[in-house]
Design a protein around this motif. Structure first.
Motif, PDB file in Angstrom:
ATOM      1  N   GLN A   1      26.782  43.906  24.602  1.00  0.00           N
ATOM      2  CA  GLN A   1      26.676  44.145  23.163  1.00  0.00           C
ATOM      3  C   GLN A   1      27.562  45.303  22.713  1.00  0.00           C
ATOM      4  O   GLN A   1      28.098  45.293  21.596  1.00  0.00           O
ATOM      5  CB  GLN A   1      25.207  44.419  22.804  1.00  0.00           C
ATOM      6  CG  GLN A   1      24.325  43.188  22.959  1.00  0.00           C
ATOM      7  CD  GLN A   1      22.839  43.518  22.949  1.00  0.00           C
ATOM      8  OE1 GLN A   1      22.440  44.686  22.882  1.00  0.00           O
ATOM      9  NE2 GLN A   1      21.994  42.495  23.039  1.00  0.00           N
TER      10      GLN A   1
ATOM     11  N   THR B   1      30.306  44.916  19.806  1.00  0.00           N
ATOM     12  CA  THR B   1      30.281  45.825  18.658  1.00  0.00           C
ATOM     13  C   THR B   1      31.662  46.409  18.401  1.00  0.00           C
ATOM     14  O   THR B   1      32.137  46.452  17.253  1.00  0.00           O
ATOM     15  CB  THR B   1      29.255  46.944  18.883  1.00  0.00           C
ATOM     16  OG1 THR B   1      27.954  46.365  19.039  1.00  0.00           O
ATOM     17  CG2 THR B   1      29.242  47.930  17.732  1.00  0.00           C
TER      18      THR B   1
ATOM     19  N   SER C   1      20.529  43.969  19.029  1.00  0.00           N
ATOM     20  CA  SER C   1      21.772  44.687  18.763  1.00  0.00           C
ATOM     21  C   SER C   1      22.091  44.655  17.274  1.00  0.00           C
ATOM     22  O   SER C   1      21.584  43.814  16.524  1.00  0.00           O
ATOM     23  CB  SER C   1      22.935  44.061  19.532  1.00  0.00           C
ATOM     24  OG  SER C   1      23.326  42.824  18.939  1.00  0.00           O
TER      25      SER C   1
END
Length: 532
Positions: free
Chosen positions: A127, A131, A181
């Motif tokens: 994640q 991101t 997330s």
């Protein structure tokens, strides 16, 4: 009805604001990958020192990377598999202090299906990379926030199961990777096909519904797929009049689409491109290096309105690089896993010791319990971002075919084909193991006929530079290369490989272009598709 643009715009802005600290920290990391990698290794070893694997390999006594290499050998999946099988039986920590949330099945081009442990720590590493990618993408191409996005989510090939200790085997969906997330907030901006509960068992229905959902979306602003051949195969029934499903697909779409989208589709078909269908499309992200390079270049003509951005090296087992910035290649994901790089002579280097031009194999240590795991990928360092190498994919290590001892490897085959095949054409070598004697079939897709006899001789000559192939031919263990010409677009070969791989258990979004098809069940399916 399409959702209001303000909704997608707000979702992207909210995400970008939340991701800003992560992006700022990542930019600092790029200037000191050595310190970051030391910290990642120390953290992984300390966290997992009291697991069965950690005790067996003395994690508590390891002080640095050199001692880590002394105590832990490089592992293939087969060598690590006994530990993974134990982690599916035991209830006490085996590979990681955190119990796996699930074991994800791989579905790539290798014949062996692997089960990779996914822990909360590993999902965090994944994640983190997502991101950075999406935040940087939005910063560079903010127009992607002006409409919805399509992310390639292939249907699962098998229903999730359970390990003996109760841990799930297989995730319900790729969306499971986003749970918890900030990326999960973008899920509402995605185009999701309307699928029946059993649609994943019918690939043709899944493809048709996916195509319908995309064409319905006049506000499509971003497409993210892995292989360009996946997108090519999805669009093929629209633009290729020779495709056997062309007429039926168009008739079905005409009946299902509202009038404005029917008109847009007709305009796109007349023009041979997709700008009339998706005028807001700002970016397409896919693999654009290694064997995918030519396929991506061909596909770009269908999307003149979009910016094309390279996808990073991302496997089920690990995230190797992160799309970031405008330079060539992608930086190594040094804030996620711990990486080691092995040169062809066996020399091991850490990431900060690499230089542009280096070609290395990637070995990873992850928070999911893969320790010194050989991914089997070869990469080239193309340049640097600050002190962090930017890499591009070269090919697979050990992607080879060995019917009778000829030991062909994909890199060698790719080199031979590059010297023999006309520019712009596409080709791959396919083993025909059932023949007597076995032999290889060269599939060549081109607009104009090729001289098959001359091409067979040229490829034979190139392959014979390998001692083992020449030996097998000399003793009649192998027959000569036979050539099949596939008339039409060079992209046709990628479409057929896509079909053959899917027919034999590879998920649609995971199919990769290949110079050498070494998975025999896929080879047999591909030969059957091209028989006529």
């Amino acid at each position: 009805m399409n959702p209001p643009v303000s909704g997608t715009r707000d979702a992207w802005r909210t995400f970008a604001d939340a991701a800003a600290p992560t992006l700022a920290a990542w930019q600092r990391v790029l200037d000191d990958p050595a310190a970051t990698q030391r910290q990642r290794l120390a953290q992984i070893l300390d966290t997992n020192r009291d697991t069965a694997f950690g005790r067996a390999h003395g994690f508590a006594q390891i002080a640095d990377a050199a001692q880590y290499r002394e105590r832990v050998s490089v592992h293939s999946y087969a060598e690590l598999e006994p530990w993974i099988e134990r982690a599916q039986r035991d209830t006490q920590p085996v590979l990681t202090a955190q119990p796996p949330l699930f074991f994800e099945r791989t579905s790539g081009n290798s014949a062996q299906q692997k089960r990779i442990p996914y822990t909360a720590a590993f999902l965090g590493e994944l994640q983190h990379a997502l991101t950075i990618w999406l935040a940087d993408l939005y910063r560079r191409v903010p127009e992607i926030g002006e409409g919805r996005a399509y992310w390639s989510i292939s249907p699962p090939l098998q229903a999730p199961g359970r390990a003996p200790n109760g841990i799930p085997i297989g995730s319900e969906s790729d969306f499971a990777y986003l749970d918890g997330s900030i990326v999960a907030g973008l899920a509402a901006t995605l185009i999701v096909p309307r699928l029946a509960s059993d649609a994943s068992d019918d690939t043709s229905a899944w493809r048709r519904q996916t195509l319908l959902a995309l064409i319905e979306a006049a506000d499509l602003a971003f497409i993210s797929v892995w292989s360009p051949t996946f997108l090519t195969s999805l669009l093929r029934p629209l633009f290729d009049a020779d495709d056997p499903t062309h007429r039926d697909t168009l008739a079905w779409l005409e009946a299902a689409l509202p009038a404005p989208r029917r008109a847009a589709l007709r305009h796109a078909l007349e023009a041979g491109s997709c700008d009339a269908l998706w005028p807001r499309l700002a970016a397409v992200s896919c693999w654009m290096d290694g064997p995918s390079r030519d396929y991506a270049a061909t596909l770009q003509a269908r999307f003149p309105q979009a910016r094309w951005l390279p996808k990073s090296l991302f496997a089920t087992e690990a995230i190797v690089s992160v799309p970031f910035g405008d330079d060539e290649g992608c930086p190594l994901a040094v804030a996620g896993h711990y990486f080691e790089c092995i040169f062809d002579d066996g020399t091991v280097r850490e990431t900060h010791e690499l230089a542009p031009g280096d070609i290395v194999q990637i070995v990873v240590t992850t928070g999911g319990g893969l320790y010194r795991y050989a991914l089997g990928d070869r990469v080239r360092v193309v340049c640097m971002t600050d002190r962090t190498p930017r890499i591009e994919f070269v090919g697979r290590v050990g992607a080879h075919s060995d019917l009778v001892g000829e030991k062909l490897d994909e890199a060698g085959v790719a080199s031979v084909l590059a010297a023999c095949i006309a520019a712009g054409d596409s080709a791959c070598l396919v083993p025909c193991a059932a023949a007597d004697p076995p032999h290889y079939v060269l599939l060549v897709a081109s607009e104009v006929p090729c001289d098959r006899d001359a091409l067979s001789v040229a490829v034979e000559s190139g392959l014979a530079r390998s001692f083992h192939y020449a030996h097998a031919r000399r003793f009649a263990q192998l027959g000569p290369v036979r050539v099949r010409h596939l008339a039409g677009s060079p992209a046709r070969l990628a479409d057929l490989l896509q079909q053959a791989a899917e027919q034999t258990g590879v998920r649609a979004g995971d199919v990769k272009p290949r110079a050498l098809v070494n998975r025999l069940v896929t080879a047999d399916a591909l030969l059957a598709l091209t028989q006529r």
